[in-house]
Design a protein around this motif. Structure first.
Motif: not given
Ligand code: CMP
Length: 143
Positions: A117, A51, A11
């Motif tokens: 991710h 997303y 990221k």
């Molecule tokens: P990722 O694995 O890229 O998948 C979705 C992303 O949303 C996750 O990593 C986090 O970076 C973000 N995310 C998930 N839950 C939260 C949360 N409660 N608050 C802020 N960011 C979140």
């Protein structure tokens, strides 16, 4: 039957902090083959599309802003049981909950700026690999 393919993104925060090399080293040492890889910057629209399953979540706008704020590295990784094993390697979404030695424990700044991710299922891996790459990008590499 589990697939042996997963999609990762390094990221913007981790790229900006010059952790690309260290993270790729961890991934290779853990036995993953990097079969396709590129650096790019997501537009806001592309981050929204990637997303889309989180569109109704309160953190969606911040997530999209962050993911389109600077370059990322996207890669297709191969290994037996790739999705599960990669999620183990990166650790929990929130680095405060991540196990010692995981990528997020060592490189994430916060839950929203969590370094990498990883696809959460084989179905997601399929969709996410095709989001960034065409199968012909890595078909020959796998032979
Ligand atoms: P990722 O694995 O890229 O998948 C979705 C992303 O949303 C996750 O990593 C986090 O970076 C973000 N995310 C998930 N839950 C939260 C949360 N409660 N608050 C802020 N960011 C979140």
């Amino acid at each position: 039957m589990t697939s042996n393919k997963t999609l990762t993104m390094i990221k913007p925060g981790a790229v900006n902090n010059k952790h690309i090399g260290a993270i790729i080293d961890r991934i290779e040492r853990a036995g993953f083959r990097i079969v396709a890889i590129k650096s790019l910057k997501l537009s806001k629209e592309a981050a929204q599309e990637f997303y889309q399953e989180h569109a109704e979540r309160p953190f969606f706008n911040d997530l999209v802003s962050f993911m389109s704020s600077g370059p990322i590295v996207a890669a297709v990784l191969y290994k037996e049981n790739a999705v599960q094993d990669f999620r183990k390697l990166i650790g929990s979404t929130d680095p405060n909950d991540a196990e010692e030695g995981t990528i997020r424990k060592d490189f994430a700044e916060s839950k929203s700026k969590n370094a990498v991710h990883g696809s959460d299922s084989d179905a997601s891996a399929e969709r996410e690999c095709h989001f960034f790459f065409s199968t012909i990008d890595y078909l020959e590499v796998l032979k």
